[in-house]
Design a protein around this motif. Sequence first.
Motif, PDB file in Angstrom:
ATOM      1  N   GLU A  91       0.843  -1.673  -0.065  1.00  0.00           N
ATOM      2  CA  GLU A  91       0.123   0.276  -0.183  1.00  0.00           C
ATOM      3  C   GLU A  91       0.625   1.037   0.222  1.00  0.00           C
ATOM      4  O   GLU A  91       0.390   1.913  -0.595  1.00  0.00           O
ATOM      5  N   ALA A  92       2.307   0.916   0.730  1.00  0.00           N
ATOM      6  CA  ALA A  92       3.154   2.218   0.810  1.00  0.00           C
ATOM      7  C   ALA A  92       3.370   2.664  -0.761  1.00  0.00           C
ATOM      8  O   ALA A  92       3.379   3.409  -1.101  1.00  0.00           O
ATOM      9  N   LEU A  93       3.972   1.619  -1.516  1.00  0.00           N
ATOM     10  CA  LEU A  93       4.893   1.040  -2.431  1.00  0.00           C
ATOM     11  C   LEU A  93       3.570   2.166  -3.895  1.00  0.00           C
ATOM     12  O   LEU A  93       3.831   2.812  -4.532  1.00  0.00           O
ATOM     13  N   ALA A  94       2.428   1.590  -2.832  1.00  0.00           N
ATOM     14  CA  ALA A  94       1.467   1.968  -4.541  1.00  0.00           C
ATOM     15  C   ALA A  94       1.307   3.801  -4.265  1.00  0.00           C
ATOM     16  O   ALA A  94       0.848   4.266  -5.673  1.00  0.00           O
ATOM     17  N   GLU A 103      -7.206  -0.785  -5.363  1.00  0.00           N
ATOM     18  CA  GLU A 103      -6.985  -2.189  -4.495  1.00  0.00           C
ATOM     19  C   GLU A 103      -5.774  -2.642  -4.818  1.00  0.00           C
ATOM     20  O   GLU A 103      -5.631  -2.843  -6.512  1.00  0.00           O
ATOM     21  N   VAL A 104      -4.922  -3.107  -3.902  1.00  0.00           N
ATOM     22  CA  VAL A 104      -3.368  -3.027  -3.761  1.00  0.00           C
ATOM     23  C   VAL A 104      -3.206  -4.919  -4.021  1.00  0.00           C
ATOM     24  O   VAL A 104      -3.700  -5.485  -2.761  1.00  0.00           O
ATOM     25  N   LYS A 105      -2.613  -5.057  -4.318  1.00  0.00           N
ATOM     26  CA  LYS A 105      -1.993  -6.695  -4.095  1.00  0.00           C
ATOM     27  C   LYS A 105      -0.533  -6.922  -4.463  1.00  0.00           C
ATOM     28  O   LYS A 105       0.316  -6.431  -5.933  1.00  0.00           O
ATOM     29  N   LEU A 106       0.553  -7.016  -3.464  1.00  0.00           N
ATOM     30  CA  LEU A 106       2.193  -7.624  -3.574  1.00  0.00           C
ATOM     31  C   LEU A 106       2.096  -9.092  -3.677  1.00  0.00           C
ATOM     32  O   LEU A 106       1.100  -9.322  -3.182  1.00  0.00           O
ATOM     33  N   ARG A 135     -13.964   5.085 -10.264  1.00  0.00           N
ATOM     34  CA  ARG A 135     -13.761   4.385 -11.058  1.00  0.00           C
ATOM     35  C   ARG A 135     -13.271   2.856 -10.049  1.00  0.00           C
ATOM     36  O   ARG A 135     -12.213   3.928  -9.130  1.00  0.00           O
ATOM     37  N   LEU A 136     -12.705   1.974 -10.320  1.00  0.00           N
ATOM     38  CA  LEU A 136     -12.026   1.006  -9.586  1.00  0.00           C
ATOM     39  C   LEU A 136     -10.460   0.733 -10.238  1.00  0.00           C
ATOM     40  O   LEU A 136     -10.648   0.303 -11.194  1.00  0.00           O
ATOM     41  N   ASP A 137      -9.787   0.524  -9.520  1.00  0.00           N
ATOM     42  CA  ASP A 137      -8.251   0.721  -9.987  1.00  0.00           C
ATOM     43  C   ASP A 137      -7.627  -0.466  -9.521  1.00  0.00           C
ATOM     44  O   ASP A 137      -8.109  -0.644  -8.229  1.00  0.00           O
ATOM     45  N   ALA A 138      -6.596  -1.392  -9.938  1.00  0.00           N
ATOM     46  CA  ALA A 138      -5.838  -2.333  -9.399  1.00  0.00           C
ATOM     47  C   ALA A 138      -4.452  -2.014  -8.991  1.00  0.00           C
ATOM     48  O   ALA A 138      -3.840  -1.535  -9.951  1.00  0.00           O
ATOM     49  N   ILE A 139      -3.648  -2.043  -8.337  1.00  0.00           N
ATOM     50  CA  ILE A 139      -2.041  -1.849  -8.402  1.00  0.00           C
ATOM     51  C   ILE A 139      -1.337  -3.291  -8.224  1.00  0.00           C
ATOM     52  O   ILE A 139      -1.781  -3.806  -6.466  1.00  0.00           O
ATOM     53  N   GLU A 140      -1.127  -4.345  -8.930  1.00  0.00           N
ATOM     54  CA  GLU A 140      -0.815  -5.105  -8.546  1.00  0.00           C
ATOM     55  C   GLU A 140       1.306  -4.845  -8.653  1.00  0.00           C
ATOM     56  O   GLU A 140       1.848  -4.874  -9.787  1.00  0.00           O
ATOM     57  N   ILE A 141       1.490  -5.065  -7.601  1.00  0.00           N
ATOM     58  CA  ILE A 141       3.254  -5.326  -7.413  1.00  0.00           C
ATOM     59  C   ILE A 141       3.850  -6.570  -7.531  1.00  0.00           C
ATOM     60  O   ILE A 141       3.182  -7.703  -6.254  1.00  0.00           O
ATOM     61  N   GLU A 142       4.901  -7.241  -8.222  1.00  0.00           N
ATOM     62  CA  GLU A 142       5.031  -7.897  -7.893  1.00  0.00           C
ATOM     63  C   GLU A 142       7.168  -7.564  -7.204  1.00  0.00           C
ATOM     64  O   GLU A 142       7.608  -7.048  -7.599  1.00  0.00           O
ATOM     65  N   LEU A 187      15.793 -10.257  -5.119  1.00  0.00           N
ATOM     66  CA  LEU A 187      16.498  -8.997  -4.555  1.00  0.00           C
ATOM     67  C   LEU A 187      15.655  -7.799  -4.192  1.00  0.00           C
ATOM     68  O   LEU A 187      15.706  -7.207  -3.431  1.00  0.00           O
ATOM     69  N   GLY A 188      14.322  -8.043  -4.003  1.00  0.00           N
ATOM     70  CA  GLY A 188      13.754  -7.139  -3.377  1.00  0.00           C
ATOM     71  C   GLY A 188      13.232  -6.120  -4.161  1.00  0.00           C
ATOM     72  O   GLY A 188      12.740  -4.542  -3.699  1.00  0.00           O
ATOM     73  N   GLU A 189      13.429  -5.968  -6.086  1.00  0.00           N
ATOM     74  CA  GLU A 189      12.963  -5.317  -6.784  1.00  0.00           C
ATOM     75  C   GLU A 189      11.160  -4.968  -7.136  1.00  0.00           C
ATOM     76  O   GLU A 189      11.076  -6.438  -6.565  1.00  0.00           O
ATOM     77  N   ASN A 190      10.508  -4.344  -6.565  1.00  0.00           N
ATOM     78  CA  ASN A 190       9.427  -4.199  -7.253  1.00  0.00           C
ATOM     79  C   ASN A 190       8.928  -3.801  -9.017  1.00  0.00           C
ATOM     80  O   ASN A 190       9.839  -2.636  -9.405  1.00  0.00           O
ATOM     81  N   SER A 191       8.016  -4.138  -9.466  1.00  0.00           N
ATOM     82  CA  SER A 191       7.556  -4.224 -10.880  1.00  0.00           C
ATOM     83  C   SER A 191       6.064  -3.372  -9.663  1.00  0.00           C
ATOM     84  O   SER A 191       5.372  -4.673  -9.509  1.00  0.00           O
TER      85      SER A 191
END
Length: 116
Positions: free
Chosen positions: A9-12, A49-52, A92-99, A103-107
């Motif tokens: 959530e903080a990253l998003a 909605e945030v999903k990591l 609107r409804l958005d999603a933020i997907e974080i992978e 190495l701890g790098e986020n996409s």
Amino acid sequence: MRQKGLDGEALAAEYLKGIGYKLVSKNFHSRFGEIDLIVLDKTTIVFVEVKLRTNRLFGTPLEAITYSKLEKIKKTALYFLTVNNLANKPYRLDAIEIERNNLGENSINHVKNITL
């Protein structure tokens, strides 16, 4: 598990701020459910909605948003609009997907106007 969610959530929130969105609320709760982030994109209220995920053993982050979860988000969004006298505003409804890799790098992938 909860810490990973807070990290996501903080990253998003930082990502959305970086593209010009304004934060309205975090972790908004109602009897219908919870919305991770509520932001403003110009004049549109966006419920996010945030999903990591750290691996794809159980699918992509976006695949974790089920029909049932989406229905709870919609009901909570409508509740938020009603109690804040914003029912006539566009939303609107958005999603933020974080992978996150090993190495701890986020996409980060921002999916606008999600539907199932």
